[in-house]
Write an enzyme that holds these catalytic residues in place. Structure first.
Site, PDB file in Angstrom:
ATOM      1  N   ALA A  65       0.858  -1.179   0.000  1.00 46.03           N
ATOM      2  CA  ALA A  65       0.000   0.000   0.000  1.00 46.03           C
ATOM      3  C   ALA A  65       0.897   1.232   0.000  1.00 46.03           C
ATOM      4  O   ALA A  65       2.069   1.147   0.370  1.00 46.03           O
ATOM      5  CB  ALA A  65      -0.870  -0.014   1.249  1.00 46.03           C
ATOM      6  N   GLY A 104       0.480  -5.215   0.580  1.00 48.38           N
ATOM      7  CA  GLY A 104      -0.641  -5.168  -0.353  1.00 48.38           C
ATOM      8  C   GLY A 104      -0.272  -5.701  -1.732  1.00 48.38           C
ATOM      9  O   GLY A 104      -1.131  -6.202  -2.458  1.00 48.38           O
ATOM     10  N   GLU A 107      -0.635  -9.266  -1.517  1.00 47.63           N
ATOM     11  CA  GLU A 107      -2.067  -9.530  -1.348  1.00 47.63           C
ATOM     12  C   GLU A 107      -2.815  -9.424  -2.682  1.00 47.63           C
ATOM     13  O   GLU A 107      -3.796 -10.124  -2.909  1.00 47.63           O
ATOM     14  CB  GLU A 107      -2.658  -8.570  -0.309  1.00 47.63           C
ATOM     15  CG  GLU A 107      -2.101  -8.835   1.090  1.00 47.63           C
ATOM     16  CD  GLU A 107      -2.570  -7.824   2.118  1.00 47.63           C
ATOM     17  OE1 GLU A 107      -2.020  -6.699   2.119  1.00 47.63           O
ATOM     18  OE2 GLU A 107      -3.487  -8.131   2.889  1.00 47.63           O
ATOM     19  N   GLU A 127       3.857  -5.926   7.023  1.00 48.50           N
ATOM     20  CA  GLU A 127       3.024  -4.961   7.745  1.00 48.50           C
ATOM     21  C   GLU A 127       3.342  -4.911   9.233  1.00 48.50           C
ATOM     22  O   GLU A 127       3.260  -3.860   9.869  1.00 48.50           O
ATOM     23  CB  GLU A 127       1.537  -5.290   7.558  1.00 48.50           C
ATOM     24  CG  GLU A 127       0.956  -4.891   6.207  1.00 48.50           C
ATOM     25  CD  GLU A 127       1.192  -5.924   5.107  1.00 48.50           C
ATOM     26  OE1 GLU A 127       2.044  -6.826   5.299  1.00 48.50           O
ATOM     27  OE2 GLU A 127       0.535  -5.823   4.052  1.00 48.50           O
TER      28      GLU A 127
END
Ligand code: 3H9
Length: 644
Positions: A65, A104, A107, A127
Site C-alpha cells: 500500500a 498489499g 495480497e 506490515e
C-alpha cells in the site's frame, strides 16, 4: 495500447492482455493504481484476449500500500474492488513478479489465479514492521496457500522469502527466466490446457488439519523477541481466524483488528520510524551525485571485540579486510573470535561451512600498520585515548595512499582533534559502531569540520551496504547516542543515592521496553571501562564498586551478582549497603522513589539533551536522534523514540 490511469496501461500481446503498473519508485498501490487495476481487468475481460498478465515496470512488483496515504482520508476506489475483479475474472489472471512483492502487493498477487516470478524475486507481508497486519485479505489467503505455520513465521517476522522457497511452499507456480515472455507463455498454457481459475479463498486443504497447540507454542517461541509489540499478536489472531472461521468471517475479523492497530499509537510510531530511517540517509546540502570513493579493501586497526565485529561486516558483503594488531597473540585471539562467531552462525544454519572458510579467507592479518598501504578505508578501533589516537592517525596519514579514508570508531572523542594530527583532515571521519558490531545495526557517521562531501557520502553509502543504519552527526562529546546516555546515567545515579535500588531502576526501564536498564548495561559493558586504580578516589558508586573488585558481568560481580553458568543476575544486598553508606557520607536524605518518578527522571533528561543536540545542529533532524536510540540502545520502536 490504452493508458488507463496515470500509472496503469493495458496492451494486448497476441491473445494475452498485459496490464502494466508503472508507479515509481516501488509501484505502491496509490489510488490511481487501484483504479487502473479495476479498469484493466474489466477492459481485458470484455476484450478479445484469452488471459491476463499483471506485471510492473521498474525495479519491483508492487511493494505494498502507499504508506503516505495512511495519514490521509481514504481515497476511493478500495483495493478490495480490484482484488475482487481479479479473483472473479472469467479469464485466467497471472501475476508476473520481480523485485519484491510485499504487503498489499503480495495480497494483490494472491488474488491472481496463478503466479510466476523471477528467481531473484522476494515475497513478504512486512506490515508487522509498521505496527499493522496485512489488511487486504492477506491474513486469510496466505495461510490457505502456505499452511498456518509458514504464515505465522512470515507475518510475525515481516521477513520476505525467496522465489525458490515460495515455489516450494506453493506461493508461486513457476520460476521463469524472462518475466514477460514467461508469464505470457504460462497464460497461453493456462488457456490451451484449460487450467482451472483457482481462487485461494476457496481452498482449505492446507488449513484443515492445523493443530490447536500450534498457535500457543508459536506465541511462546516469539514472546521474548516481540515483547511490548501489539502487531505480532494481532497477526496471530488473524491466522487463527483463517483456520477457524469461513473466509468471509475471517476477512471481517481481519478488518476489525487492522482498524484497531491503525488507530493506535504503535502503528503511528512504527510508520514514522519507517520514514525516519530513510530520511536519515538524506543529507541536506550534499549533492545526490557526490562522487563516492571506491572501497576495494578495508583496513581495521585493532582486533578486539570491536575491530573483529567491524571486520565481519565488510567480509560479509565480500569486501576484503586487512586486520592489524600490535602483536601476533592478540591477532590470533581476535581471529579466533571472528571464526567462532561464524561457526556459531553456521551451526544454526545461517551460513554454510564453506561460507565460513570463504569469509575467513577474505581477512588478511598483520602486525605491521604498513599493510594498510593498499586499503581505501581504514577504521581505527583501539581504546579511547586521545594521545594514542592522534599518534595512530599521524602514522596512518604517512602510510595510506592519498584519498584513502581514515576513520575512527571512537564513541565520544573529538574528530577534529584527531584529524588535526594528519595532513588530510578532509579524509578523516568518525564511524562509530555499536557493540557487538557484527550484530548491532547502528552506525554514527561523525562529520568533522573539514570532512569532505565525498568522504561523508562514502561513509554513509558503505554503511548502508554493510547493512547498517547510518546516521550523520556533528562533533560533540559522545555524539548523539552516548551524549544522551550520559544524561540518563547522571540522573540514575542520583536516584540511587536518594533511595532507589539498581534493580528497581532497571526494572522500570525494562518495563518501558528497553532490553535492559542502565545498571545491567554498565555491568555488561564492564564497570572498569575508563577506570584506573591509581586515580580512583571513591567519588562515585561506580568507582567504589571497582575499588571493591567488582568489574561487572565479566567477573560475575557488578551492580548485580551473576550466576557463573547461566549469567542470570541477582540483586545484591552488599551493593545496596555500599550505596546507602555512600549516600550517608554525603548526607543525602533517603526516601521512597516511585516508578513513575524513575521513568520521568530517566527519560526526560534524554529528551532535553536531544533538543540541545538539535539546537546545536549536531543532529540534522529529530528523527535522526530517534533512529540512533532505537537502533543503538533498544529504545522501544513502538514508542517512536525520545524525540517522537
Ligand atoms: C500495506 O501494504 C498494507 C496492506 O496490507 C493493507 C492495505 C489496505 N509506500 O526503501 P527504499 C518509498 S503496508 C510509500 O529506499 P529500497 C521510500 O520511502 C505496506 N512509499 O528502497 C523511498 O522514498 P524516498 C507494506 C514507499 O530499494 C522509496 O520508496 N509494504 C513505500 O531499499 C524507495 O524506498 C512495505 O512495508 C510504500 N509502501 O527498498 C514495504 N515503500 O526515495 C515497504 C517504499 O523518497 N518498502 N517507499 O526516500 C520497503 O520495504 C522497501 O522500500 C523496498 C525497496 C524493499 C520495497
Amino acid at each position: 495500447m490504452a493508458q488507463l490511469t496515470e500509472s496503469v496501461r493495458l496492451e494486448q500481446k497476441g491473445d494475452i492482455a498485459v496490464i502494466t503498473i508503472s508507479n515509481p519508485p516501488v509501484n505502491a498501490l496509490s489510488y490511481h493504481v487501484r483504479q487502473g487495476l479495476i479498469d484493466g481487468i474489466k477492459e481485458a475481460e470484455t476484450s478479445s484476449a484469452t488471459a491476463i498478465v499483471l506485471i510492473c515496470d521498474g525495479r519491483t512488483f508492487i511493494a505494498g500500500a502507499d504508506i503516505t496515504e495512511f495519514s490521509q482520508a481514504p481515497k476511493p476506489p478500495s483495493l478490495q474492488a480490484g482484488q475482487d475483479a481479479m479473483e472473479n475474472c472469467s479469464k485466467p489472471v497471472i501475476a508476473a513478479i520481480h523485485g519484491t512483492a510485499l504487503g498489499g502487493g503480495l495480497e494483490v498477487a494472491l488474488c491472481a489465479h496463478y503466479r510466476v516470478a523471477l528467481e531473484t524475486a522476494q515475497f513478504g507481508l512486512p506490515e508487522v514492521k509498521l505496527g499493522l497486519l496485512p489488511g487486504a485479505g492477506g491474513t486469510q489467503r496466505l495461510p490457505r496457500v502456505t499452511g498456518p505455520a509458514k504464515a505465522l513465521e512470515m507475518m510475525t517476522s515481516g521477513e520476505p522469502i525467496s522465489a525458490s522457497e515460495a515455489l516450494e511452499c506453493g506461493l508461486i507456480d513457476e520460476i521463469v527466466d524472462d518475466l514477460e515472455i514467461g508469464a505470457i507463455a504460462f497464460a497461453e498454457r493456462a488457456v490451451s490446457d484449460s487450467l482451472p481459475l483457482l481462487r485461494i479463498r476457496d481452498r482449505s486443504d492446507k488449513i484443515s488439519d492445523a493443530e490447536v497447540s500450534l498457535f500457543d507454542n508459536f506465541r511462546k517461541s516469539i514472546a521474548k523477541k516481540t515483547r511490548g509489540f501489539l502487531a505480532p499478536e494481532y497477526n496471530i489472531r488473524c491466522i487463527e481466524a483463517a483456520v477457524n472461521l469461513p473466509f468471509e468471517a475471517g476477512l471481517t475479523r481481519e478488518q476489525e483488528l487492522f482498524s484497531d492497530l491503525m488507530r493506535g499509537l504503535q502503528s503511528t510510531a512504527q510508520q514514522y520510524y519507517f520514514f525516519a530511517e530513510r530520511a536519515a540517509l538524506k543529507i541536506p546540502g550534499l549533492p545526490k551525485d557526490t562522487s563516492l570513493i571506491d572501497i576495494q579493501r578495508c583496513g581495521i586497526l585493532g582486533a578486539g571485540t570491536m575491530g573483529g565485529g567491524i571486520a565481519m561486516n565488510f567480509v560479509n558483503i565480500g569486501i576484503p579486510v586487512t586486520l592489524v594488531e600490535r602483536d601476533q597473540e592478540s591477532l590470533n585471539r581476535g581471529l579466533a573470535v571472528v571464526r567462532a562467531n561464524y561457526e556459531r552462525t553456521a551451526a544454526r544454519g545461517g551460513i554454510t561451512s564453506e561460507d565460513v572458510e570463504n569469509r575467513m579467507a577474505l581477512i588478511s592479518s598483520s602486525t605491521d600498520k604498513n599493510s594498510f598501504a593498499d586499503c581505501d578505508l581504514i577504521i581505527e578501533a583501539v581504546f579511547e585515548n586521545m594521545d594514542l589516537k592522534k599518534e595512530i592517525f599521524r602514522e596512518l596519514d604517512a602510510i595510506c595512499h592519498p584519498g584513502a579514508i581514515l576513520a575512527s570508531n571512537t564513541s565520544a572523542l573529538d574528530i577534529n582533534e584527531i584529524a588535526s594530527a594528519t595532513n588530510r583532515p578532509e579524509s578523516v571521519v568518525g564511524m562509530h559502531f555499536f557493540s557487538p558490531a557484527n550484530v548491532m545495526k547502528m552506525l554514527e557517521v561523525v562529520r568533522g569540520d573539514a570532512t569532505s562531501d565525498s568522504v561523508i557520502a562514502t561513509a554513509m553509502s558503505i554503511g548502508k551496504r554493510i547493512k547498517k543504519t547510518p546516521v550523520l552527526c556533528g562533533v560533540c562529546h559522545g555524539f548523539i547516542g552516548n551524549r544522551m546516555l550520559f544524561m540518563r546515567g547522571i540522573e540514575a545515579e542520583k536516584m540511587l543515592l536518594e533511595g532507589a535500588t539498581p534493580a528497581q531502576i532497571d526494572q522500570v526501564l525494562f518495563d518501558f521496553g528497553f532490553p535492559m536498564g542502565p545498571f545491567a548495561m554498565m555491568d555488561l559493558a564492564g564497570l572498569d571501562i575508563g577506570w584506573q586504580e591509581s586515580t580512583s578516589s571513591s567519588s562515585t558508586i561506580r568507582e567504589i564498586l571497582c575499588e571493591t573488585g567488582r568489574r561487572g558481568q565479566k567477573n560475575g560481580l557488578g551492580f548485580y551478582t551473576y550466576d557463573s553458568t547461566t549469567r542470570a543476575p541477582t540483586p545484591d544486598q552488599d551493593v545496596v549497603a555500599l550505596i546507602r553508606e555512600f549516600a550517608e557520607s554525603k548526607h543525602i536524605p533517603q526516601r521512597e522513589i516511585t516508578n513513575q518518578e524513575i521513568l520521568e527522571r530517566c527519560l526526560y533528561p534524554m529528551v532535553n539533551e536531544g533538543a540541545k543536540i538539535l539546537e546545536e545542529e549536531i543532529a540534522i533532524r529529530g528523527s535522526d536522534v530517534d533512529v540512533v536510540w532505537i537502533n543503538g540502545y533498544g529504545w522501544p520502536m513502538y514508542t517512536g523514540g525520545p524525540m517522537f
